[in-house]
Design a protein around this motif. Structure first.
Motif, PDB file in Angstrom:
ATOM      1  N   VAL A  43       0.845  -1.201   0.000  1.00 37.08           N
ATOM      2  CA  VAL A  43       0.000   0.000   0.000  1.00 37.08           C
ATOM      3  C   VAL A  43       0.880   1.252   0.000  1.00 37.08           C
ATOM      4  O   VAL A  43       0.639   2.199  -0.756  1.00 37.08           O
ATOM      5  N   ALA A  44       1.915   1.257   0.833  1.00 42.25           N
ATOM      6  CA  ALA A  44       2.779   2.434   0.926  1.00 42.25           C
ATOM      7  C   ALA A  44       3.412   2.755  -0.427  1.00 42.25           C
ATOM      8  O   ALA A  44       3.578   3.916  -0.784  1.00 42.25           O
ATOM      9  N   GLU A  45       3.768   1.699  -1.171  1.00 44.37           N
ATOM     10  CA  GLU A  45       4.461   1.907  -2.443  1.00 44.37           C
ATOM     11  C   GLU A  45       3.520   1.826  -3.643  1.00 44.37           C
ATOM     12  O   GLU A  45       3.964   1.943  -4.771  1.00 44.37           O
ATOM     13  N   ASN A  46       2.257   1.588  -3.397  1.00 39.50           N
ATOM     14  CA  ASN A  46       1.310   1.339  -4.488  1.00 39.50           C
ATOM     15  C   ASN A  46       1.887   0.282  -5.434  1.00 39.50           C
ATOM     16  O   ASN A  46       2.071   0.508  -6.632  1.00 39.50           O
ATOM     17  N   ALA A  47       2.154  -0.874  -4.859  1.00 43.03           N
ATOM     18  CA  ALA A  47       2.898  -1.920  -5.556  1.00 43.03           C
ATOM     19  C   ALA A  47       2.181  -2.411  -6.815  1.00 43.03           C
ATOM     20  O   ALA A  47       0.949  -2.388  -6.901  1.00 43.03           O
ATOM     21  N   GLY A  48       3.001  -2.852  -7.747  1.00 47.47           N
ATOM     22  CA  GLY A  48       2.487  -3.411  -8.991  1.00 47.47           C
ATOM     23  C   GLY A  48       2.779  -4.901  -9.056  1.00 47.47           C
ATOM     24  O   GLY A  48       2.424  -5.649  -8.152  1.00 47.47           O
ATOM     25  N   GLY A  49       3.464  -5.302 -10.114  1.00 41.47           N
ATOM     26  CA  GLY A  49       3.762  -6.719 -10.332  1.00 41.47           C
ATOM     27  C   GLY A  49       3.273  -7.117 -11.714  1.00 41.47           C
ATOM     28  O   GLY A  49       2.566  -6.354 -12.366  1.00 41.47           O
ATOM     29  N   PRO A  50       3.648  -8.324 -12.154  1.00 44.41           N
ATOM     30  CA  PRO A  50       3.324  -8.737 -13.532  1.00 44.41           C
ATOM     31  C   PRO A  50       1.830  -8.676 -13.868  1.00 44.41           C
ATOM     32  O   PRO A  50       1.454  -8.277 -14.958  1.00 44.41           O
ATOM     33  N   HIS A  51       0.979  -9.069 -12.923  1.00 47.26           N
ATOM     34  CA  HIS A  51      -0.441  -9.203 -13.269  1.00 47.26           C
ATOM     35  C   HIS A  51      -1.239  -7.912 -13.167  1.00 47.26           C
ATOM     36  O   HIS A  51      -2.457  -7.904 -13.352  1.00 47.26           O
ATOM     37  N   CYS A  52      -0.537  -6.798 -12.880  1.00 45.99           N
ATOM     38  CA  CYS A  52      -1.207  -5.494 -12.895  1.00 45.99           C
ATOM     39  C   CYS A  52      -1.697  -5.139 -14.284  1.00 45.99           C
ATOM     40  O   CYS A  52      -2.564  -4.296 -14.440  1.00 45.99           O
ATOM     41  N   LEU A  53      -1.089  -5.763 -15.274  1.00 51.92           N
ATOM     42  CA  LEU A  53      -1.472  -5.459 -16.651  1.00 51.92           C
ATOM     43  C   LEU A  53      -2.977  -5.602 -16.828  1.00 51.92           C
ATOM     44  O   LEU A  53      -3.647  -4.729 -17.361  1.00 51.92           O
ATOM     45  N   ARG A  54      -3.515  -6.707 -16.349  1.00 52.61           N
ATOM     46  CA  ARG A  54      -4.945  -6.944 -16.527  1.00 52.61           C
ATOM     47  C   ARG A  54      -5.759  -6.420 -15.339  1.00 52.61           C
ATOM     48  O   ARG A  54      -6.877  -5.949 -15.498  1.00 52.61           O
ATOM     49  N   TYR A  55      -5.172  -6.523 -14.139  1.00 55.93           N
ATOM     50  CA  TYR A  55      -6.005  -6.327 -12.946  1.00 55.93           C
ATOM     51  C   TYR A  55      -5.775  -5.020 -12.206  1.00 55.93           C
ATOM     52  O   TYR A  55      -6.472  -4.728 -11.253  1.00 55.93           O
ATOM     53  N   GLY A  56      -4.790  -4.239 -12.635  1.00 54.93           N
ATOM     54  CA  GLY A  56      -4.565  -2.954 -11.981  1.00 54.93           C
ATOM     55  C   GLY A  56      -3.626  -3.057 -10.795  1.00 54.93           C
ATOM     56  O   GLY A  56      -3.335  -4.151 -10.297  1.00 54.93           O
ATOM     57  N   VAL A  57      -3.136  -1.900 -10.350  1.00 53.73           N
ATOM     58  CA  VAL A  57      -2.152  -1.842  -9.265  1.00 53.73           C
ATOM     59  C   VAL A  57      -2.874  -1.762  -7.910  1.00 53.73           C
ATOM     60  O   VAL A  57      -4.105  -1.759  -7.843  1.00 53.73           O
ATOM     61  N   THR A  58      -2.101  -1.700  -6.851  1.00 55.12           N
ATOM     62  CA  THR A  58      -2.666  -1.767  -5.499  1.00 55.12           C
ATOM     63  C   THR A  58      -3.792  -0.759  -5.277  1.00 55.12           C
ATOM     64  O   THR A  58      -4.849  -1.096  -4.759  1.00 55.12           O
ATOM     65  N   THR A  59      -3.560   0.488  -5.685  1.00 53.97           N
ATOM     66  CA  THR A  59      -4.540   1.540  -5.367  1.00 53.97           C
ATOM     67  C   THR A  59      -5.927   1.245  -5.942  1.00 53.97           C
ATOM     68  O   THR A  59      -6.934   1.671  -5.392  1.00 53.97           O
ATOM     69  N   HIS A  60      -5.974   0.487  -7.030  1.00 52.29           N
ATOM     70  CA  HIS A  60      -7.278   0.167  -7.623  1.00 52.29           C
ATOM     71  C   HIS A  60      -8.105  -0.759  -6.734  1.00 52.29           C
ATOM     72  O   HIS A  60      -9.298  -0.944  -6.971  1.00 52.29           O
ATOM     73  N   HIS A  61      -7.478  -1.336  -5.730  1.00 50.96           N
ATOM     74  CA  HIS A  61      -8.158  -2.350  -4.927  1.00 50.96           C
ATOM     75  C   HIS A  61      -8.261  -1.979  -3.445  1.00 50.96           C
ATOM     76  O   HIS A  61      -8.747  -2.762  -2.655  1.00 50.96           O
ATOM     77  N   VAL A  62      -7.770  -0.801  -3.110  1.00 49.02           N
ATOM     78  CA  VAL A  62      -7.859  -0.355  -1.717  1.00 49.02           C
ATOM     79  C   VAL A  62      -9.199   0.348  -1.516  1.00 49.02           C
ATOM     80  O   VAL A  62      -9.482   1.353  -2.161  1.00 49.02           O
ATOM     81  N   LEU A  63     -10.008  -0.196  -0.621  1.00 50.59           N
ATOM     82  CA  LEU A  63     -11.287   0.447  -0.305  1.00 50.59           C
ATOM     83  C   LEU A  63     -11.142   1.386   0.883  1.00 50.59           C
ATOM     84  O   LEU A  63     -11.749   2.451   0.926  1.00 50.59           O
ATOM     85  N   GLY A  64     -10.352   0.958   1.857  1.00 49.47           N
ATOM     86  CA  GLY A  64     -10.233   1.789   3.057  1.00 49.47           C
ATOM     87  C   GLY A  64      -8.941   1.525   3.798  1.00 49.47           C
ATOM     88  O   GLY A  64      -8.328   0.463   3.645  1.00 49.47           O
ATOM     89  N   LEU A  65      -8.533   2.530   4.564  1.00 50.45           N
ATOM     90  CA  LEU A  65      -7.319   2.414   5.376  1.00 50.45           C
ATOM     91  C   LEU A  65      -7.601   2.946   6.769  1.00 50.45           C
ATOM     92  O   LEU A  65      -8.316   3.932   6.930  1.00 50.45           O
ATOM     93  N   LYS A  66      -7.010   2.284   7.742  1.00 49.24           N
ATOM     94  CA  LYS A  66      -6.961   2.843   9.089  1.00 49.24           C
ATOM     95  C   LYS A  66      -5.534   3.342   9.260  1.00 49.24           C
ATOM     96  O   LYS A  66      -4.581   2.600   8.990  1.00 49.24           O
ATOM     97  N   VAL A  67      -5.387   4.593   9.673  1.00 45.24           N
ATOM     98  CA  VAL A  67      -4.067   5.214   9.650  1.00 45.24           C
ATOM     99  C   VAL A  67      -3.828   5.994  10.945  1.00 45.24           C
ATOM    100  O   VAL A  67      -4.734   6.674  11.438  1.00 45.24           O
TER     101      VAL A  67
END
Lengths: 449, 471
Positions: B139-163
């Motif tokens: 989350v801190a780095e908004n990580a990617g990876g090989p399968h982000c091509l189809r499914y998007g990076v971390t930020t696309h899947h974060v609904l909520g954070l407790k901080v």
């Protein structure tokens, strides 16, 4: 407004770009006619308008097609509307990157037209009004039924050009699908309702244009059964791109366009599949596995498919037309609580008049319409909204008031209390220190000048 | 200070001995800077207490997951209190109907994937470090990876954070329902590299596993052919799960290191995952093969059982580690530039030309479908001449990427390593605004100072940035 003030703008933008008098009536916001309308043609001209507004302590309302100006609190005064219609050029289309750079005043229909030439499309829709502009759609952060497959608007924007309240032109993001350089100011602007700047251009992602579409229409005996089917479909390999739910009231409201064979208490689901022809057929056949609790399931022929979706898209307009005075609420809950949220809304709001609801059930998102019959007291409606909000909050969800008749605006609890409102107010003050943009939409703590 | 921290988290969970401080002084970049103390809090409340203590002592707070950052995200460059999230490692809840999981930041990506898979789901981000990297770090780095091509990076899947924010204030940003009202604060925090607060809980949307998937290993005579094939796949609107590219030096490296079995004589290989319904995968495979033939593909190997698929992926996944082990010194400079995808072949050409010009050996692996290149350059930290050439080459690679409309980092983050280079990508207005946005959350710039966005103190530091502690 002294005419010398506007003359300054005319000298910078050209006299044709500054409108006064009768013509400004078509830019009314909340029944208020602006004192002037400016029509800049570039980010630099928008910046000039903002600097002018700062100097003269004028407030600006960004205006695309006007399709969502009726959402949110009614403004108490209206100085100058910034019409983005001349910011309407395609700057570049890169089929090899599946991206497009486009000015924000472009209509979504124009964006789709440009994308279609390359066999692509932009999966962010505002189905209530295809004439809506890209900038307005992004500022409002809305999406259409296909968000089940494609996600929210924020996922489809790679970068923005934005003019801040200081008159600076910011460029956020990059034209790459991956970019983690610096903070994500792009996402911050989307859904900020123009309170953090005027979006003048966007780099957007495009998707493959599906070759075929099939819609399955299903009737369920109750919202619970319909919701269960939605949840199952959303995780199913059949991968529908959209699942829209309509209650009986909504089906009635659109009856002139499409006769959904539905009885009181029942629900309609429209389940859309897109892709290559053979794949689409495989998808909807697979989907039947998890639709067995429906009273009826039918695959719509192309004509019926078109009218069914047109009816769904027209829901808001139809409800407005048939109910007259309408309170429109936006409910959001974790998807598994959808039917429960609907039941709570019905219970809380039914004393005011007829109800209608539709939504992206698998995303937990619902538009809930309350027709106001007779002389309703704004405070009573406000109290009911607070009660409903409390109930929905218990379900880990939230309720926003989308629109109300003018006389209800003052009393209405438009937004719930948010613990982070001070942070939002600080951000608003950072991007727009003099409260120039859309003051009626600002976080409450930062509204004063 | 140690006593004050111990009062919050318990004496067992405060580390202040020399060996411990050394262990928490670096990440995958190699630069070492000792923190004043390391704490291992067990709850959000304890994190809040630690932040208050650090503030009282005027010390920075540096959140740390597994320490796999390739940009220096976890290095306490100005000392301070490192908050290690290793005890915040619970999978708090999972709800299949909501397609939602709530985790603490110390849960590793692999553990989450192993938890989700038997339940029919997965989390989209899969950085190469997925076996050990944490969701908090992702989350801190908004990580990617090989399968982000189809499914998007971390930020696309974060609904909520407790901080936990400055002052130890605990807030919820976003939440379990979509379209959370107000500004997208969770979106701003995601990818902010720990510079705005410490994330203590993450609500993620997860995705259903595809019905069918097939992995392809395609060999090409040259990088140019392979990169051109990728461009054509994107333009043909194929939507693979992943398209990864490796050049010949990389192929030989991973063959030697892990017995990857990639074709030794190939100029480049692509590893491609196609996913979806069985029929869909078959149809897409046909189009993909045709594109590859057009670009002179010399062989296609494919697999649809998980064991064989993993075997085809082994070489790609092992690339970075193999590179580091194979070099004389164990030091590899790994770039992370991203270009608009139509420019991928051109960017490869420019990178290789730059390497030649400066007499440097460059291996290239890429998340090619995303336009994200990882040129990797082995170097000797004790050779000042080589360091100087590396620095120049690196600057030119970034300049080339920006000239093509790209980004200086696609997934590794800015950290301290690219903080100076942010000025190449953004103007003073954007940088000033980013800095002020940070100060809305962190007015005293207490959290992870010296990362992500340059401040006045981040003066030009030149070659010492290269992943080495030469003391």
């Amino acid at each position: 407004m002294p005419s010398t003030e506007l003359d300054e703008l005319r000298s910078q933008l050209g006299s044709g770009a500054v409108l006064e008098g009768n013509v400004t009536a078509q830019y009314a916001v909340g029944e208020l006619t602006p004192r002037a309308v400016v029509r800049p043609a570039s980010a630099e001209e928008v910046a000039a308008v903002v600097k002018w507004a700062r100097a003269h302590k004028r407030q600006l309302v960004p205006f695309g097609s006007g399709s969502k100006q009726a959402w949110g609190p009614w403004p108490e005064e209206l100085d100058v509307v910034v019409d983005t219609a001349r910011l309407n050029r395609l700057e570049s289309l890169e089929p090899g990157n599946l991206t497009m750079r486009v000015m924000a005043g472009s209509a979504l229909s124009a964006v789709q037209g440009w994308a279609a030439e390359a066999g692509l499309w932009f999966p962010v829709e505002f189905v209530e009004a295809p004439r809506a502009t890209l900038g307005g759609t992004l500022a409002a952060g809305v999406t259409g039924p296909r968000r089940l497959a494609y996600g929210p608007a924020r996922n489809w924007v790679l970068g923005l050009e934005v003019v801040t309240g200081s008159g600076e032109i910011l460029h956020t993001g990059a034209a790459t699908v991956k970019n983690v350089a610096g903070y994500d100011l792009t996402r911050l602007q989307i859904g900020a309702w123009g309170t953090l700047g005027i979006i003048t251009a966007a780099t957007i992602r495009l998707a493959s244009r599906p070759a075929a579409r099939v819609t399955v229409e299903a009737i369920y005996g109750s919202p619970d059964l319909a919701s269960e089917a939605c949840l199952a479909l959303a995780s199913h390999a059949a991968a529908p791109v959209a699942i829209e739910w309509l209650d009986y009231g909504a089906a009635q409201a659109v009856a002139g366009m499409r006769e959904f064979p539905v009885s009181p208490g029942e629900s309609v689901l429209l389940v859309m599949f897109e892709g290559e022809r053979t794949v689409v057929d495989e998808r909807w056949r697979l989907a039947q596995e998890v639709m067995s609790s429906a009273r009826s399931v039918s695959v719509l022929d192309p004509g019926a498919q078109a009218t069914a979706w047109a009816a769904r898209y027209a829901l808001s307009a139809r409800v407005q037309k048939s109910y007259g005075q309408v309170v429109r609420l936006a409910l959001a809950v974790p998807p598994a609580r959808f039917a429960e949220a609907y039941a709570a809304a019905v219970q809380t709001m039914s004393l005011f008049g007829p109800l209608a609801a539709g939504g992206h059930a698998a995303n937990g998102l619902m538009d809930f319409y309350v027709g106001l019959v007779g002389a309703q007291v704004p405070e009573a409606v406000a109290t009911a909204v607070r009660t409903l909000r409390h109930t929905i909050k218990e379900m880990s969800g939230h309720v926003e008031v989308r629109s109300v008749p003018r006389e209800f605006s003052q009393a209405m609890p438009w937004y719930g209390v948010r613990a982070t409102e001070d942070l939002e107010a600080s951000l608003a003050s950072l991007f727009d220190p003099d409260v120039i943009f859309n003051p009626h939409r600002r976080p409450r703590q930062s509204r004063g000048r | 200070m140690v006593a004050a921290l111990a009062a919050v988290v318990g004496a067992n969970h405060v580390l202040a001995g020399a060996a411990s401080l050394a262990a928490y002084s670096y990440d995958a970049t190699g630069l070492k800077r000792r923190p004043h103390a390391v704490v291992l809090p067990g709850s959000a409340q304890e994190v809040a207490g630690v932040v208050q203590v650090a503030e009282a002592f005027g010390l920075p707070v540096v959140p740390r997951g597994a320490g796999t950052s390739l940009s220096g995200g976890a290095v306490p460059v100005h000392g301070g209190v490192v908050i290690a999230t290793s005890r915040l490692n619970r999978i708090v809840s999972f709800n299949a109907k909501n397609r939602m999981v709530v985790v603490e930041p110390g849960v590793t990506n692999l553990r989450l994937q192993e938890f989700l898979r038997p339940r029919g789901f997965f989390f989209a981000a899969d950085p190469s470090s997925y076996r050990v990297s944490t969701i908090g770090g992702n989350v801190a780095e908004n990580a990617g990876g090989p399968h982000c091509l189809r499914y998007g990076v971390t930020t696309h899947h974060v609904l909520g954070l407790k901080v936990v924010l400055a002052g130890g204030r605990l807030v919820n940003l976003g939440g379990p329902a979509e379209d959370w009202p107000g500004y997208d604060l969770a979106g701003v925090l995601t990818g902010s590299e720990g510079t705005m607060g410490v994330v203590t809980e993450i609500t993620l949307r997860v995705l259903p596993l595809p019905q069918s998937s097939r992995t392809f290993l395609v060999a090409f005579p040259s990088v140019d052919d392979a990169a051109s094939a990728v461009s054509d796949m994107i333009a043909a609107q194929l939507l693979p799960g992943a398209i990864e590219l490796m050049d010949q030096p990389s192929i030989r490296l991973v063959n030697a290191a892990v017995g990857a079995g990639y074709p030794e004589e190939a100029g480049a290989v692509l590893v491609v995952d196609l996913e979806g319904l069985a029929g869909e995968v078959v149809a897409q495979a046909q189009i993909m093969r045709e594109i590859c033939q057009r670009h002179h593909a010399v062989s296609v190997d494919e697999a649809d059982d998980p064991v064989r698929q993993e075997a085809l992926w082994r070489g790609r996944r092992a690339h970075y580690g193999a590179m580091a082990r194979a070099t004389r010194t164990g030091h590899v400079w790994i770039q992370d530039v991203t270009v608009p995808r139509q420019h991928l072949p051109e960017m490869f050409r420019r990178v290789l030309a730059i390497g030649e010009r400066y007499g440097l050996h460059i291996d290239c692996a890429a998340h090619a479908g995303d336009g994200n290149l990882h040129p990797s350059i082995p170097f000797d930290p004790h050779d000042p001449d080589e360091l100087a050439r590396l620095y120049q080459a690196d600057q030119e690679i970034m300049a080339a990427c920006l000239a093509l409309g790209g980004s200086i980092t696609g997934e590794h983050g800015v950290g301290f390593e690219k903080i100076e280079n942010m000025r190449l990508m953004y103007g003073p207005s954007e940088l000033a605004m980013m800095r002020e946005v940070r100060r809305v959350f962190d007015p005293h710039e207490l959290f992870n100072p010296g990362k992500a966005v340059p401040g006045p103190a981040d003066e030009k530091r030149g070659v010492w940035l290269f992943a080495v502690d030469r003391t």
